[in-house]
Design a protein around this motif. Structure first.
Motif, PDB file in Angstrom:
ATOM      1  N   SER A   1       0.834  -1.208   0.000  1.00 13.54           N
ATOM      2  CA  SER A   1       0.000   0.000   0.000  1.00 13.54           C
ATOM      3  C   SER A   1       0.865   1.254   0.000  1.00 13.54           C
ATOM      4  O   SER A   1       2.100   1.189   0.071  1.00 13.54           O
ATOM      5  CB  SER A   1      -0.924  -0.004   1.223  1.00 13.54           C
ATOM      6  N   SER A   2       0.194   2.407  -0.074  1.00 14.35           N
ATOM      7  CA  SER A   2       0.885   3.689   0.002  1.00 14.35           C
ATOM      8  C   SER A   2       0.558   4.359   1.320  1.00 14.35           C
ATOM      9  O   SER A   2      -0.567   4.270   1.831  1.00 14.35           O
ATOM     10  CB  SER A   2       0.484   4.591  -1.167  1.00 14.35           C
TER      11      SER A   2
ATOM     12  N   THR B   1       1.298   8.754  -5.734  1.00 15.06           N
ATOM     13  CA  THR B   1       0.508   7.559  -5.441  1.00 15.06           C
ATOM     14  C   THR B   1      -0.436   7.160  -6.567  1.00 15.06           C
ATOM     15  O   THR B   1      -1.093   6.116  -6.483  1.00 15.06           O
ATOM     16  CB  THR B   1      -0.331   7.783  -4.169  1.00 15.06           C
TER      17      THR B   1
ATOM     18  N   ASP C   1      -3.288   5.604   0.284  1.00 15.80           N
ATOM     19  CA  ASP C   1      -4.156   4.630   0.946  1.00 15.80           C
ATOM     20  C   ASP C   1      -4.276   4.936   2.435  1.00 15.80           C
ATOM     21  O   ASP C   1      -5.352   4.812   3.025  1.00 15.80           O
ATOM     22  CB  ASP C   1      -3.592   3.215   0.777  1.00 15.80           C
TER      23      ASP C   1
ATOM     24  N   GLY D   1      -9.341   5.799   1.389  1.00 14.85           N
ATOM     25  CA  GLY D   1      -8.164   6.124   2.183  1.00 14.85           C
ATOM     26  C   GLY D   1      -8.517   6.464   3.615  1.00 14.85           C
ATOM     27  O   GLY D   1      -9.628   6.916   3.919  1.00 14.85           O
TER      28      GLY D   1
ATOM     29  N   ARG E   1     -13.733   7.839   2.261  1.00 17.75           N
ATOM     30  CA  ARG E   1     -12.548   8.109   3.078  1.00 17.75           C
ATOM     31  C   ARG E   1     -12.931   8.180   4.555  1.00 17.75           C
ATOM     32  O   ARG E   1     -14.094   8.366   4.896  1.00 17.75           O
ATOM     33  CB  ARG E   1     -11.891   9.414   2.620  1.00 17.75           C
TER      34      ARG E   1
END
Length: 375
Positions: A195-196, A258, A263, A286, A312
């Protein structure tokens, strides 16, 4: 509860007034009672929270002995201590009652009495354990320890045994700042492999989060700050990208790196405009964790539809959502394996230089000061 049995003379750093410097004083500490442990403090980390309490962002009563990242050796134990014994090496962490629903569910950082036990200035029943040289009480029990002193009282529940072969003088910050950053990533956000992750702030908490994101297997790790040396260190500790927010539009940069938005992200600066930008730079589904502590009453704004339509979320996090008895030893093991090199964040000072350490921390010269206390 106010017996002086087993009391001893100590040296402590005392805050006597709002925004006033710490004063090194002689004082007296009573002996351990009930489930308390008396700890000879080897070293104590200096945390942002100590400074915002000194400056009265939080209404902790003064005069007080602060300090809440203590590490030391158990000197004596109260009659109801079950597992710890004299000679054990311990890291002191936050206070919790241990019996409310959040505590029983493994979420002691959200204890119903958290503020009273950690910021109330006494044992929760109006009693203090420290008196100054004139015999006047000093507010204490800060994070259930008040470890800016040569000795401190903690409860067994917040004195975490660590291996004897671990470098004890280094370990105090695991009790708060380091566990907050690492725990936010590993426990609260549960950052996934591949993931980021974006860390808004590259201080001690933010860089702990960067190291933890690397441990978690995140493949895009972004550190955002305004201090070039911190960004350089972030790259050395696991960041794949850095952004200087004084030079670059953060939202555009994070989205570009990203491929649409992060994320996971963590805000550790306590600045509402940074939080707002971080929320805007999240990808779909996210999650933004919030650990930065501004003044009480501070508000931040965000586009409700951006939050709603992208699925989110924003998550407030205290103490990295950790169960300290489990998580702190895990961090020690990761450090000993070379996978969590938080020693790169540290600079040592003698207790007598606490005001210099505080100034260096405020100015960003030192990421994580640790005060050496035992000779």
């Amino acid at each position: 509860m106010s017996s002086n049995s087993g009391s001893r003379d100590i040296t402590a750093a005392v805050v006597r007034g709002k925004e006033q410097p710490f004063v090194i004083e002689q004082a007296r500490l009573r002996g351990p009672q009930d489930d308390e442990v008396l700890v000879k403090i080897v070293a104590t980390g200096l945390c942002h929270t100590d400074l915002i309490v000194r400056d009265q962002y939080y209404p902790v009563p003064l005069p007080a002995v602060l300090g809440h990242e203590g590490a030391g050796i158990v000197e004596a134990v109260g009659p109801n201590v079950r597992e710890l014994k004299a000679g054990d090496h311990v890291v002191l962490t936050y206070g919790q009652c241990g019996h409310c629903n959040p505590c029983r569910g493994g979420h002691g950082a959200y204890c119903r009495d958290f503020f009273a036990l950690n910021f109330g200035g006494d044992d929760g029943h109006g009693h203090t354990a420290i008196t100054d040289a004139q015999g006047q009480p000093l507010h204490d029990h800060f994070f259930a320890q008040s470890s800016f002193a040569t000795f401190a009282l903690a409860r067994e529940i917040n004195a975490i045994k660590v291996p004897d072969d671990a470098p004890l003088e280094l370990l105090g910050p695991l009790g708060c700042g380091i566990q907050t950053g690492a725990g936010a990533v590993l426990n609260s956000l549960q950052v996934r492999s591949g993931s980021s992750f974006a860390s808004y702030g590259a201080g001690a908490v933010g860089l702990s989060a960067v190291m933890a994101a690397k441990v978690a297997g995140a493949t895009t790790i972004i550190a955002i700050d305004v201090v070039p040396s911190r960004l350089q260190l972030a790259m050395e500790l696991g960041a794949t990208h850095v952004v200087n927010s004084r030079e670059t539009d953060v939202i555009e940069a994070v989205r570009a790196i990203t491929g649409g938005g992060a994320d996971f992200a963590l805000e550790s600066t306590g600045r509402p405009e940074v939080l707002s930008a971080g929320i805007e730079a999240l990808g779909g589904l996210g999650m933004m964790g919030v650990v930065g502590a501004p003044k009480l009453g501070t508000t931040a704004s965000f586009d409700v539809n951006n939050l709603l339509l992208g699925g989110r979320s924003i998550r407030g996090i205290v103490e990295g959502d950790s169960v300290p008895q489990v998580f702190i030893p895990q961090l020690v093991t990761l450090y000993q394996q070379g996978r969590f090199p938080f020693d790169r964040l540290v600079k040592f000072y003698p207790l007598e230089q606490i005001n210099q350490a505080a100034e260096d921390s405020t100015r960003g010269i030192t990421l994580k000061p640790i005060l050496r206390i035992a000779a």
